[in-house]
Design a protein around this motif. Structure first.
Motif, short mmCIF file in Angstrom:
data_model
loop_
_atom_site.label_atom_id
_atom_site.label_comp_id
_atom_site.label_asym_id
_atom_site.label_seq_id
_atom_site.Cartn_x
_atom_site.Cartn_y
_atom_site.Cartn_z
N SER B 9 0.83 -1.21 0.00
CA SER B 9 0.00 0.00 0.00
C SER B 9 0.86 1.25 0.00
N MET B 10 0.24 2.35 -0.44
CA MET B 10 0.89 3.66 -0.43
C MET B 10 -0.17 4.72 -0.21
N ASP B 11 0.21 5.78 0.46
CA ASP B 11 -0.65 6.95 0.61
C ASP B 11 0.01 8.14 -0.06
N SER B 12 -0.81 9.01 -0.63
CA SER B 12 -0.28 10.22 -1.24
C SER B 12 -1.32 11.33 -1.09
N TYR B 13 -0.93 12.54 -1.43
CA TYR B 13 -1.85 13.65 -1.39
C TYR B 13 -2.12 14.15 -2.80
N GLU B 14 -3.26 14.75 -2.94
CA GLU B 14 -3.63 15.29 -4.25
C GLU B 14 -2.54 16.22 -4.78
N GLY B 15 -2.28 16.12 -6.08
CA GLY B 15 -1.32 17.00 -6.71
C GLY B 15 0.10 16.50 -6.68
N GLN B 16 0.37 15.48 -5.88
CA GLN B 16 1.73 14.94 -5.80
C GLN B 16 1.98 13.94 -6.93
N GLU B 17 3.26 13.71 -7.19
CA GLU B 17 3.65 12.64 -8.10
C GLU B 17 3.82 11.36 -7.29
N VAL B 18 3.30 10.27 -7.81
CA VAL B 18 3.40 8.99 -7.12
C VAL B 18 4.24 8.03 -7.96
N ARG B 68 16.31 -4.52 -16.46
CA ARG B 68 14.88 -4.87 -16.52
C ARG B 68 14.41 -5.67 -15.32
N LYS B 69 15.15 -5.67 -14.25
CA LYS B 69 14.74 -6.44 -13.07
C LYS B 69 13.76 -5.68 -12.19
N SER B 70 13.48 -4.46 -12.55
CA SER B 70 12.48 -3.68 -11.83
C SER B 70 11.85 -2.68 -12.80
N SER B 71 10.78 -2.08 -12.36
CA SER B 71 10.16 -1.01 -13.15
C SER B 71 9.45 -0.08 -12.19
N THR B 72 9.25 1.16 -12.62
CA THR B 72 8.58 2.14 -11.79
C THR B 72 7.47 2.82 -12.58
N LEU B 73 6.28 2.73 -12.04
CA LEU B 73 5.13 3.43 -12.60
C LEU B 73 5.07 4.80 -11.96
N LEU B 75 2.88 8.29 -11.65
CA LEU B 75 1.60 8.96 -11.88
C LEU B 75 1.78 10.43 -11.52
N PRO B 76 1.72 11.33 -12.49
CA PRO B 76 1.94 12.74 -12.20
C PRO B 76 0.69 13.38 -11.60
N ARG B 77 0.89 14.19 -10.58
CA ARG B 77 -0.20 14.99 -10.03
C ARG B 77 -1.48 14.18 -9.81
N VAL B 78 -1.43 13.26 -8.88
CA VAL B 78 -2.58 12.39 -8.64
C VAL B 78 -3.75 13.18 -8.07
N SER B 79 -4.94 12.63 -8.32
CA SER B 79 -6.17 13.19 -7.76
C SER B 79 -6.87 12.09 -6.95
N LEU B 80 -7.94 12.48 -6.27
CA LEU B 80 -8.67 11.51 -5.45
C LEU B 80 -9.15 10.32 -6.28
N SER B 81 -9.46 10.57 -7.54
CA SER B 81 -9.97 9.50 -8.41
C SER B 81 -8.90 8.49 -8.80
N ASP B 82 -7.66 8.74 -8.46
CA ASP B 82 -6.59 7.78 -8.73
C ASP B 82 -6.47 6.74 -7.61
N THR B 83 -7.28 6.88 -6.59
CA THR B 83 -7.30 5.87 -5.53
C THR B 83 -7.78 4.54 -6.11
N ALA B 84 -6.91 3.55 -6.06
CA ALA B 84 -7.19 2.28 -6.73
C ALA B 84 -6.08 1.30 -6.36
N VAL B 85 -6.20 0.09 -6.88
CA VAL B 85 -5.13 -0.89 -6.76
C VAL B 85 -4.38 -0.94 -8.08
N TYR B 86 -3.06 -0.93 -8.01
CA TYR B 86 -2.23 -0.92 -9.21
C TYR B 86 -1.41 -2.22 -9.25
N TYR B 87 -1.53 -2.90 -10.37
CA TYR B 87 -0.86 -4.19 -10.54
C TYR B 87 0.26 -4.09 -11.57
#
Lengths: 114, 112
Positions: B9-18, B68-73, B75-87
């Motif tokens: 899990s992760m928490d972030s605030y609106e407008g931040q990059e995740v 290629r042993k890792s990757s980073t997704l 998300l620029p400037r997240v909003s409340l609607s980006d609350t979800a599970v990311y696989y």
């Protein structure tokens, strides 16, 4: 893209009964995938269904419990047999988009077994 | 099959990059890396896919180092609607069947 319709969207079933879930795709696809998602959990691949051949099941899933039909290139069914409360899950059908590695999902069928 | 490891899990605030990082140490040469987003009561939805270096689309960026042993997704400037599970998924071609195995996913919560 691919549009996938699943039926039923949800159902409540009695222990020991069986339920068949239908998956209809708006285009012809070679492979269709069935996943299960238990409450609060990730998705688990049940089997891969190719038209014209028997489905390939993942470890822990067997044909007697989850028989799959694939009568044509746009349709598949998954049956959950002799259900128990542990089978309460969301069952999702998915396909690859044409010429892409993008997997498209139906909205899922939420099954509750009492 | 390549197994993926992500933060639960992760928490972030609106407008931040995740940035969500995924480990896939056993990735095969032909495997692609794909990220999906899932909202409650919906099927997962494709976000982005890549093989190496950097990929960007209208919603996210995907960074893949040379090994290629890792990757980073990202998300620029997240909003409340980006609350979800990311696989994070690594595509595997086994016995003539191309299939995706889902990992545990990262539950992102965006706070106001």
């Amino acid at each position: 893209s691919a549009v996938i319709s699943q039926k039923p969207s949800r159902d409540i079933c009695q222990r020991g009964t069986s339920l068949t879930i239908q998956c209809q795709v708006d285009s012809q696809v070679t492979m269709m995938f069935w996943y299960r998602q238990q409450p609060g959990q990730s998705l688990t691949l049940i089997a891969t269904a190719n038209q014209g051949s028997e489905a390939t099941y993942e470890s822990g899933f067997v044909i007697d419990k989850f028989p799959i039909s694939r009568p044509n290139l746009t349709f598949s069914t998954l049956t959950v047999s002799n259900m128990s409360p542990e089978d309460s899950s969301i069952y999702l059908c998915s396909v690859f988009g044409q010429g892409t590695g993008e997997l498209f999902f139906g909205e899922g069928s939420r099954l509750t077994v009492l | 099959l390549a197994k993926t490891t992500q933060p639960i899990s992760m928490d972030s605030y609106e407008g931040q990059e995740v940035n969500i990082t995924c480990s896939h140490n056993n990735i095969a040469t032909n495997d692609y890396i794909t990220w999906y987003q899932q909202f409650p009561s919906q099927g997962p939805r494709f976000i982005i896919q890549g093989y190496k270096t950097k990929v960007t689309n209208e919603v996210a960026s995907l960074f893949i180092p040379a090994d290629r042993k890792s990757s980073t997704l990202s998300l620029p400037r997240v909003s409340l609607s980006d609350t979800a599970v990311y696989y994070c998924l690594v595509g595997s071609f086994t016995s003539g069947t191309y299939k995706y195995i889902f990992g545990t996913g990262t539950r992102l919560k965006v706070l106001a």
